[in-house]
Design an enzyme around this catalytic site. Structure first.
Site, short mmCIF file in Angstrom:
data_model
loop_
_atom_site.label_atom_id
_atom_site.label_comp_id
_atom_site.label_asym_id
_atom_site.label_seq_id
_atom_site.Cartn_x
_atom_site.Cartn_y
_atom_site.Cartn_z
N GLY A 1 -1.15 -5.39 8.94
CA GLY A 1 -2.39 -5.44 8.03
C GLY A 1 -2.25 -6.25 6.93
O GLY A 1 -3.10 -7.29 6.76
N MET A 2 -0.96 -6.37 6.32
CA MET A 2 -0.68 -6.99 5.34
C MET A 2 -0.74 -8.74 5.68
O MET A 2 -1.31 -9.56 5.25
CB MET A 2 0.50 -6.95 4.47
CG MET A 2 0.44 -5.68 3.67
SD MET A 2 -0.76 -5.77 2.24
CE MET A 2 -0.37 -4.65 1.19
N CYS B 1 3.53 -2.88 3.98
CA CYS B 1 2.67 -1.88 4.38
C CYS B 1 3.48 -1.06 5.38
O CYS B 1 4.44 -1.16 5.46
CB CYS B 1 1.31 -2.33 4.72
SG CYS B 1 1.08 -3.31 6.29
N GLY B 2 2.84 -0.14 6.29
CA GLY B 2 3.56 0.60 7.17
C GLY B 2 4.19 -0.14 8.04
O GLY B 2 5.42 -0.08 8.44
N THR B 3 3.31 -1.04 8.72
CA THR B 3 3.74 -2.07 9.83
C THR B 3 4.07 -3.23 9.37
O THR B 3 4.73 -4.26 10.15
CB THR B 3 2.95 -2.12 11.02
OG1 THR B 3 1.57 -2.50 10.50
CG2 THR B 3 2.67 -0.50 11.61
N GLY B 4 3.44 -3.87 8.37
CA GLY B 4 3.68 -5.23 7.86
C GLY B 4 2.38 -6.16 8.55
O GLY B 4 2.21 -6.98 8.38
N ASP C 1 0.73 -1.09 0.09
CA ASP C 1 0.06 0.04 -0.03
C ASP C 1 0.99 1.12 0.07
O ASP C 1 2.15 1.18 -0.21
CB ASP C 1 -1.06 -0.10 1.32
CG ASP C 1 -0.48 0.21 2.56
OD1 ASP C 1 0.98 0.13 2.55
OD2 ASP C 1 -0.93 0.28 3.63
N HIS C 2 0.23 2.34 0.22
CA HIS C 2 1.15 3.75 0.22
C HIS C 2 2.15 3.53 1.51
O HIS C 2 3.34 4.18 1.34
CB HIS C 2 0.18 4.95 0.30
CG HIS C 2 -0.85 4.67 1.63
ND1 HIS C 2 -1.67 3.76 1.77
CD2 HIS C 2 -0.70 5.39 2.70
CE1 HIS C 2 -2.38 3.97 2.77
NE2 HIS C 2 -1.64 4.81 3.38
N HIS D 1 11.18 -23.57 9.41
CA HIS D 1 10.13 -24.49 10.40
C HIS D 1 8.67 -24.05 9.76
O HIS D 1 7.86 -24.92 10.19
CB HIS D 1 10.10 -23.58 11.79
CG HIS D 1 11.53 -24.38 12.33
ND1 HIS D 1 11.38 -24.41 13.75
CD2 HIS D 1 12.65 -24.84 11.91
CE1 HIS D 1 12.72 -25.05 14.25
NE2 HIS D 1 13.17 -25.26 13.10
N HIS E 1 7.97 -30.67 10.85
CA HIS E 1 7.42 -29.00 10.82
C HIS E 1 6.24 -29.40 9.68
O HIS E 1 5.27 -28.38 9.54
CB HIS E 1 8.59 -28.23 9.94
CG HIS E 1 9.49 -28.09 11.27
ND1 HIS E 1 9.46 -27.52 12.31
CD2 HIS E 1 10.95 -28.20 11.12
CE1 HIS E 1 10.56 -27.61 13.25
NE2 HIS E 1 11.31 -28.07 12.45
C1 RB5 Z 1 -1.57 2.89 6.46
O1 RB5 Z 1 -1.72 4.00 6.95
C2 RB5 Z 1 -1.17 1.63 7.34
O2 RB5 Z 1 -2.16 1.63 8.11
C3 RB5 Z 1 -0.98 0.53 6.76
O3 RB5 Z 1 0.04 0.67 5.82
C4 RB5 Z 1 -0.50 -0.51 7.59
O4 RB5 Z 1 0.49 -0.20 8.66
C5 RB5 Z 1 -1.62 -1.48 8.20
O5 RB5 Z 1 -1.36 -2.49 8.96
#
Ligand code: RB5
Length: 143
Positions: free
Chosen positions: A70-71, A65-68, A8-9, A98, A133
Site C-alpha cells: 500500500g505504501m 506498512c504491513g506488506t509495503g 502505519d500501525h 538502476h 538508467h
Molecule cells: C493494515 O492492516 C495493512 O493493510 C497495511 O499496513 C498495508 O499492508 C497495506 O498495504
C-alpha cells in the site's frame, strides 16, 4: 543524510527498529508518524514522506506498512517519487543502481528486523549508476 520516515500501525514496530538503526548510523531523521500502535490510514503517511522528498527537505524517504504494498502504491502516485518495495538486499541495491529509488518501502509482516537493517544500510549507501538508467527513468518521469 536527511531521511524522512513514516509508517502505519502495520509497520509501526519495524519503524521503531529502523529509527534506532538510522540513529546509530548518524542520519538526520524526520519521523512523520504514526506515533502509537493504533489503526491509521497509510496513504496520509506516504504523502507526508513524499512531500518532504519532493520539496528537498529530505534526501530520501522510508515507508513501512504491513506488506509495503500500500505504501509503495500510494508513494508512486507522487510526481518525482520512485518508490521501491524491497524485501531483501539485492533488490534494495538494484533499486538504487538502476532505478534511483528515492523512497524505500518495506513490510513489517514480510521482513524481519535483521534483514530490514541490511536493506536500509545497502539502500542508503548505494549510488545511482546513471547513464542508460537515467534515460529510462526520464521515460516514465513526470518531474
Ligand atoms: C493494515 O492492516 C495493512 O493493510 C497495511 O499496513 C498495508 O499492508 C497495506 O498495504
Amino acid at each position: 543524510m536527511k531521511v524522512a520516515i513514516g509508517s502505519d500501525h502495520g509497520g509501526f514496530a519495524l519503524k521503531e527498529v529502523v529509527l534506532a538503526y538510522l540513529t546509530e548510523l548518524g542520519h538526520d531523521i524526520h519521523d512523520v508518524g504514526c506515533f502509537v500502535n493504533e489503526s491509521v490510514d497509510y496513504p496520509g503517511f506516504a504523502d507526508l514522506v513524499c512531500e518532504q522528498v519532493v520539496k528537498g527537505d529530505a534526501d530520501k524517504g522510508i515507508l513501512i506498512c504491513g506488506t509495503g504494498i500500500g505504501m509503495s502504491m500510494a508513494a508512486n502516485k507522487h510526481a518525482g517519487i520512485r518508490a521501491a518495495l524491497c524485501s531483501e538486499q539485492y533488490t534494495a541495491r538494484m533499486s538504487r543502481e538502476h532505478n534511483d529509488a528515492n523512497i524505500l518501502c518495506m513490510g513489517e509482516r514480510v521482513t524481519g528486523p535483521g534483514v530490514a537493517e541490511e536493506i536500509v544500510r545497502t539502500w542508503l549507501s548505494t549510488p545511482f549508476e546513471g547513464g542508460r538508467h537515467q534515460r529510462r527513468i526520464q521515460m516514465f518521469s513526470t518531474l
